[in-house]
Write a protein that holds these residues in place. Structure first.
Motif, PDB file in Angstrom:
ATOM      1  N   LEU A  96       3.118 -10.522   2.217  1.00  0.00           N
ATOM      2  CA  LEU A  96       4.122 -10.066   1.255  1.00  0.00           C
ATOM      3  C   LEU A  96       5.283 -11.047   1.180  1.00  0.00           C
ATOM      4  CD1 LEU A  96       4.520  -6.201   1.795  1.00  0.00           C
ATOM      5  CD2 LEU A  96       3.752  -7.359  -0.270  1.00  0.00           C
ATOM      6  N   ARG A  97       5.717 -11.555   2.336  1.00  0.00           N
ATOM      7  CA  ARG A  97       6.824 -12.514   2.368  1.00  0.00           C
ATOM      8  C   ARG A  97       6.450 -13.828   1.669  1.00  0.00           C
ATOM      9  NH1 ARG A  97      10.776 -11.371   6.394  1.00  0.00           N
ATOM     10  NH2 ARG A  97      10.989  -9.100   6.386  1.00  0.00           N
ATOM     11  N   MET A  98       5.159 -14.060   1.527  1.00  0.00           N
ATOM     12  CA  MET A  98       4.694 -15.235   0.786  1.00  0.00           C
ATOM     13  C   MET A  98       4.672 -14.961  -0.724  1.00  0.00           C
ATOM     14  SD  MET A  98       3.707 -17.838   2.874  1.00  0.00           S
ATOM     15  CE  MET A  98       2.321 -18.679   2.118  1.00  0.00           C
ATOM     16  N   GLY A  99       5.129 -13.767  -1.118  1.00  0.00           N
ATOM     17  CA  GLY A  99       5.193 -13.428  -2.535  1.00  0.00           C
ATOM     18  C   GLY A  99       3.890 -12.932  -3.117  1.00  0.00           C
ATOM     19  N   VAL A 100       2.937 -12.534  -2.248  1.00  0.00           N
ATOM     20  CA  VAL A 100       1.621 -12.085  -2.705  1.00  0.00           C
ATOM     21  C   VAL A 100       1.476 -10.591  -2.406  1.00  0.00           C
ATOM     22  CG1 VAL A 100      -0.865 -12.429  -2.540  1.00  0.00           C
ATOM     23  CG2 VAL A 100       0.689 -14.368  -2.200  1.00  0.00           C
ATOM     24  N   PRO A 101       1.178  -9.752  -3.397  1.00  0.00           N
ATOM     25  CA  PRO A 101       1.017  -8.320  -3.158  1.00  0.00           C
ATOM     26  C   PRO A 101      -0.129  -8.021  -2.194  1.00  0.00           C
ATOM     27  CG  PRO A 101       1.295  -8.745  -5.499  1.00  0.00           C
ATOM     28  CD  PRO A 101       1.102 -10.084  -4.833  1.00  0.00           C
ATOM     29  N   VAL A 102       0.061  -7.001  -1.375  1.00  0.00           N
ATOM     30  CA  VAL A 102      -0.995  -6.515  -0.486  1.00  0.00           C
ATOM     31  C   VAL A 102      -1.059  -4.997  -0.581  1.00  0.00           C
ATOM     32  CG1 VAL A 102      -0.710  -8.431   1.141  1.00  0.00           C
ATOM     33  CG2 VAL A 102       0.487  -6.263   1.551  1.00  0.00           C
ATOM     34  N   ALA A 103      -2.225  -4.475  -0.243  1.00  0.00           N
ATOM     35  CA  ALA A 103      -2.401  -3.038  -0.063  1.00  0.00           C
ATOM     36  C   ALA A 103      -3.030  -2.855   1.310  1.00  0.00           C
ATOM     37  CB  ALA A 103      -3.303  -2.458  -1.153  1.00  0.00           C
ATOM     38  N   ALA A 104      -2.313  -2.230   2.228  1.00  0.00           N
ATOM     39  CA  ALA A 104      -2.772  -2.084   3.606  1.00  0.00           C
ATOM     40  C   ALA A 104      -3.091  -0.625   3.910  1.00  0.00           C
ATOM     41  CB  ALA A 104      -1.707  -2.602   4.568  1.00  0.00           C
ATOM     42  N   ARG A 105      -4.192  -0.412   4.619  1.00  0.00           N
ATOM     43  CA  ARG A 105      -4.589   0.953   4.963  1.00  0.00           C
ATOM     44  C   ARG A 105      -4.999   1.024   6.418  1.00  0.00           C
ATOM     45  NH1 ARG A 105      -5.601   0.363  -0.424  1.00  0.00           N
ATOM     46  NH2 ARG A 105      -5.001   2.169  -1.687  1.00  0.00           N
ATOM     47  N   ASN A 106      -4.395   1.973   7.117  1.00  0.00           N
ATOM     48  CA  ASN A 106      -4.691   2.210   8.522  1.00  0.00           C
ATOM     49  C   ASN A 106      -5.729   3.314   8.612  1.00  0.00           C
ATOM     50  OD1 ASN A 106      -4.513   2.041  11.279  1.00  0.00           O
ATOM     51  ND2 ASN A 106      -2.644   3.242  11.455  1.00  0.00           N
TER      52      ASN A 106
ATOM     53  N   MET B 253     -11.895  16.363   8.773  1.00  0.00           N
ATOM     54  CA  MET B 253     -11.545  15.007   9.220  1.00  0.00           C
ATOM     55  C   MET B 253     -10.029  14.870   9.103  1.00  0.00           C
ATOM     56  SD  MET B 253     -14.550  12.565   7.673  1.00  0.00           S
ATOM     57  CE  MET B 253     -14.131  12.862   5.959  1.00  0.00           C
ATOM     58  N   PRO B 254      -9.298  15.230  10.142  1.00  0.00           N
ATOM     59  CA  PRO B 254      -7.836  15.325  10.026  1.00  0.00           C
ATOM     60  C   PRO B 254      -7.127  14.002   9.781  1.00  0.00           C
ATOM     61  CG  PRO B 254      -8.543  15.706  12.289  1.00  0.00           C
ATOM     62  CD  PRO B 254      -9.777  15.691  11.461  1.00  0.00           C
ATOM     63  N   THR B 255      -7.781  12.876  10.059  1.00  0.00           N
ATOM     64  CA  THR B 255      -7.124  11.586   9.816  1.00  0.00           C
ATOM     65  C   THR B 255      -7.818  10.809   8.702  1.00  0.00           C
ATOM     66  OG1 THR B 255      -8.438  10.511  11.555  1.00  0.00           O
ATOM     67  CG2 THR B 255      -6.289  11.431  12.184  1.00  0.00           C
ATOM     68  N   ARG B 256      -8.501  11.520   7.820  1.00  0.00           N
ATOM     69  CA  ARG B 256      -9.128  10.898   6.660  1.00  0.00           C
ATOM     70  C   ARG B 256      -8.568  11.531   5.396  1.00  0.00           C
ATOM     71  NH1 ARG B 256     -10.253   8.026  10.353  1.00  0.00           N
ATOM     72  NH2 ARG B 256     -12.315   7.242  10.930  1.00  0.00           N
ATOM     73  N   THR B 257      -8.657  10.818   4.301  1.00  0.00           N
ATOM     74  CA  THR B 257      -8.016  11.271   3.074  1.00  0.00           C
ATOM     75  C   THR B 257      -8.992  11.978   2.144  1.00  0.00           C
ATOM     76  OG1 THR B 257      -6.455  10.560   1.358  1.00  0.00           O
ATOM     77  CG2 THR B 257      -8.400   9.185   1.681  1.00  0.00           C
TER      78      THR B 257
ATOM     79  N   MET C  60       1.462  17.416  -4.392  1.00  0.00           N
ATOM     80  CA  MET C  60       0.141  17.148  -3.836  1.00  0.00           C
ATOM     81  C   MET C  60      -0.022  15.666  -3.488  1.00  0.00           C
ATOM     82  SD  MET C  60      -0.975  20.232  -3.932  1.00  0.00           S
ATOM     83  CE  MET C  60      -2.722  20.100  -3.595  1.00  0.00           C
ATOM     84  N   LEU C  61       0.416  15.305  -2.284  1.00  0.00           N
ATOM     85  CA  LEU C  61       0.125  13.973  -1.776  1.00  0.00           C
ATOM     86  C   LEU C  61      -1.272  13.981  -1.152  1.00  0.00           C
ATOM     87  CD1 LEU C  61       3.356  14.582  -1.346  1.00  0.00           C
ATOM     88  CD2 LEU C  61       3.293  12.444  -0.078  1.00  0.00           C
ATOM     89  N   ASP C  62      -1.659  12.896  -0.542  1.00  0.00           N
ATOM     90  CA  ASP C  62      -2.820  12.875   0.344  1.00  0.00           C
ATOM     91  C   ASP C  62      -2.546  11.860   1.440  1.00  0.00           C
ATOM     92  OD1 ASP C  62      -3.530  10.275  -0.622  1.00  0.00           O
ATOM     93  OD2 ASP C  62      -4.634  11.173  -2.269  1.00  0.00           O
ATOM     94  N   LEU C  63      -3.440  11.802   2.416  1.00  0.00           N
ATOM     95  CA  LEU C  63      -3.190  10.919   3.563  1.00  0.00           C
ATOM     96  C   LEU C  63      -3.035   9.468   3.135  1.00  0.00           C
ATOM     97  CD1 LEU C  63      -4.763  11.046   7.061  1.00  0.00           C
ATOM     98  CD2 LEU C  63      -4.831   8.898   5.808  1.00  0.00           C
ATOM     99  N   ASP C  64      -3.827   9.034   2.145  1.00  0.00           N
ATOM    100  CA  ASP C  64      -3.767   7.637   1.711  1.00  0.00           C
ATOM    101  C   ASP C  64      -2.370   7.281   1.221  1.00  0.00           C
ATOM    102  OD1 ASP C  64      -4.615   5.076   1.089  1.00  0.00           O
ATOM    103  OD2 ASP C  64      -5.320   5.635  -0.897  1.00  0.00           O
ATOM    104  N   ILE C  65      -1.767   8.151   0.424  1.00  0.00           N
ATOM    105  CA  ILE C  65      -0.396   7.897  -0.034  1.00  0.00           C
ATOM    106  C   ILE C  65       0.604   8.149   1.092  1.00  0.00           C
ATOM    107  CG2 ILE C  65       1.444   8.664  -1.588  1.00  0.00           C
ATOM    108  CD1 ILE C  65      -0.606   9.381  -3.641  1.00  0.00           C
TER     109      ILE C  65
END
Length: 624
Positions: A47-57, A339-343, A393-398
């Motif tokens: 991100l600091r390099m100015g490039v968008p990322v999408a990160a998922r744990n 699956m409590p830690t899945r979206t 209505m969110l979800d885990l991913d958001i």
């Protein structure tokens, strides 16, 4: 360093993937190994390099010892949904070795710890191997077992950023910011990064994946949805939060707590102007919220599917007694513990029709943290205006992942909308008051707040049937009149819910697609992919329920409408059929519900295959 294994091209390997600012890196680790912060630093460096990322744990529900993954999509084009596939796998978990190897795209790369020989099983002949003796480097540099584990993560980040061309100054600055003023922590982390960079640069050639400095991030911010929703609640005037810990909503309550300490504390006296209660269970938490709402406070709880199940009776009380409340539902995999830690997006029907009897509740569908903030604040205005429970209505991913999104916007002139409240002045003026009386034709009655007047405006709040003046009655006609008024109120809600966002295809088409929430980013990319294949779709993104007339018109204007969502039973499709009386044959369900965020590839493949099987039909007059 002769221990570093150079790139080894196995026989039959295709040309390695070549990509600049457009690829997927995935880390395979063991939960509890301290890898999360190192992996996050890698994403932030890009991100600091100015490039968008999408990160998922992607993590297990157990605390320690089970596999965990962290996926980073690098996309200068700004695609933030999951693409599908992995271009470079950082394989740090022997337990998942074969699975991780299988996920790599043909021509992709594998970064692994070469201290020990490669396990023979699962190694493919169409990927490039990048071996760095991480354990050997750590054993040589550190004696403490915990240090060896923690700094191993930093070393592979150093090696990876060197291979990809991430500037050293960027990662060094991130370390300094992570430990401000703590030289004893900054120095060893910088040394670990340097060891990784040296190992990669001295013995491994540059690979085909490159991060090149760009200017594609702009003024966007990087934040979790739960954090954004909590801040929206603060800005929306919430002063009471009652909650019971449950994944993946707990961090929302914790964020609200932290923000209240700075935003809801009297600067002169130090007194807290808020109440946060960890109740004994979900039932108690929604009870506190409804009690606070009856007293005039703006109150909410945050939970997930199991909590919604437990709250049903109290939600029915809110609906029938017409008491404002807000519930943030951060959805996860179900049913039961699931699956409590899945979206998933699997609470749509249970929230829309929560409780027994005939009930309907407004739902808001944010697509990213910016809308979590916006709708997190709006929900309290809607709850007051409609005098009912409103679900966000969110979800885990958001909720639990950091997203790149627009900065939060707030109109300084905006004032809290408390809806129809009968004031002391109006009561003193002799205005007649009946708590559940139809007044303006919109189904919404006036309410009074406790203590507003010493003699007038009192009423008895009950969950049983009553007449317009709140007097107990089981007379059938009185009950029907009240239920019909509640339906009129729900019709009024259509004018208050955020309007859907409609995106027209480049060419006229008789086909459309409906989607919502976290699915939006993968769907937007899929629309581009489908168009490239000659499949053109008009698109409608739902932002709330009840559905506006625009949704019905959109469906009527198309021969077939795909409904994309993340649950098994097509719950939103069912809701549309039920509420808008749509022919089921007209709505084609596209369902991804394995617990991972839906991918653009899956949507494109599914819709593309169905479109190719459909006979060509002329556009309806409405579509033309």
């Amino acid at each position: 360093m002769n221990e570093v294994t150079p790139v080894r091209r196995l026989r039959g390997v295709p040309a390695p993937i070549q990509a600049i600012n457009d690829f997927v890196v995935k880390f395979a680790n063991v939960n509890g190994s301290g890898s999360a912060s190192a992996n996050s630093m890698f994403a932030k460096a890009i991100l600091r390099m100015g490039v968008p990322v999408a990160a998922r744990n992607i993590f297990p529900s157990n605390i320690q010892g089970l596999p965990t993954w962290y996926e980073v999509r690098v996309s200068e084009a700004g695609h933030l949904g999951r693409r599908g596939g992995v271009d470079l796998m950082v394989a740090m978990n022997p337990q998942t070795w074969k699975k991780d190897i299988a996920a790599i795209e043909p021509g992709g790369y594998l970064l692994y710890d070469s201290t020990k020989p490669l396990p023979p099983e699962g190694v493919r002949d169409d990927i490039t191997l990048l071996g760095v003796p991480l354990t050997a480097i750590c054993n040589r540099a550190y004696s403490d077992p915990r240090q060896r584990q923690l700094f191993k993560n930093i070393i592979y980040v150093g090696a990876l950023t060197a291979l990809l061309g991430v500037e050293k100054e960027v990662t060094d600055q991130l370390v300094a910011e992570q430990f401000p003023g703590k030289e004893r922590l900054i120095k060893p982390n910088l040394e670990a990064l340097a060891m990784g960079r040296e190992a990669a640069l001295s013995d491994l050639p540059r690979i085909g994946l490159t991060v090149r400095r760009a200017d594609a991030v702009g003024d966007r911010i990087y934040v979790e949805g739960n954090e954004a929703a909590a801040l929206g609640a603060v800005w929306g005037g919430a002063t009471v939060c009652a909650w019971y810990p449950i994944t993946p909503s707990t961090s929302l309550a914790e964020a609200f707590m932290a923000h209240c300490k700075t935003q809801r504390t009297d600067p002169d006296t130090g007194e807290a102007r808020y109440a946060i209660i960890q109740a004994e269970d979900e039932i108690a938490s929604i009870g506190v919220v409804i009690g606070a709402g009856w007293n005039g406070a703006r109150a909410f709880t945050c939970t997930s599917g199991p909590g919604i199940s437990l709250m049903q009776e109290f939600v029915g009380l809110s609906y029938f007694a017409e008491i404002p409340a807000v519930i943030f539902d951060v959805q996860r995999g179900g049913p039961s513990t699931g699956m409590p830690t899945r979206t998933q997006q699997a609470d749509i029907l249970s929230a829309a029709y929560a409780s027994h009897g005939d009930t309907k509740h407004p739902l808001l569908f944010p697509q990213d943290p910016a809308e979590c903030f916006e709708m997190g604040a709006l929900a309290f205005d809607l709850a007051d205006r409609l005098q009912t429970t409103v679900f966000v209505m969110l979800d885990l991913d958001i909720g639990m992942n950091e997203w790149l999104c627009a900065p939060f916007a707030w109109d300084a002139d905006r004032r809290l909308d408390r809806g129809k409240i009968m004031t002391r002045e109006r009561l003193d003026a002799g205005e007649d008051f009946g708590r559940y009386r139809e007044v303006d034709g919109d189904g919404i009655p006036y309410r009074t707040l406790p203590g507003v007047h010493p003699e007038r405006g009192a009423y008895f709040t009950r969950g049983t049937s009553r007449d317009p003046n709140a007097r107990y009655s089981e007379e059938g006609s009185v009950y029907v009149d009240n239920m019909e008024r509640l339906l009129r109120k729900f019709e009024t809600a259509k004018t208050m819910i955020p309007a859907p966002v409609i995106r027209r295809a480049a060419r006229r088409t008789s086909h459309g697609v409906i989607y919502f929430g976290s699915t939006s980013h993968a769907m937007n990319e899929s629309l581009e992919q489908l168009a490239d294949e000659g499949v053109h779709l008009d698109a409608l993104r739902l932002r709330g329920f009840p559905f506006s007339d625009e949704v019905a018109k959109f469906i009527a204007a198309h021969e077939t409408v795909f409904v994309v969502e993340q649950n098994r039973d097509g719950q939103t499709r069912t809701l549309i059929m039920n509420e808008l009386e749509v022919d089921p044959a007209k709505l084609s369900a596209v369902l991804g519900y394995d617990g991972s965020p839906i991918t653009a590839r899956f949507i494109t493949q599914t819709i593309g295959e169905r479109m190719r099987k459909q006979p060509r039909v002329p556009m309806s007059a409405a579509a033309q």
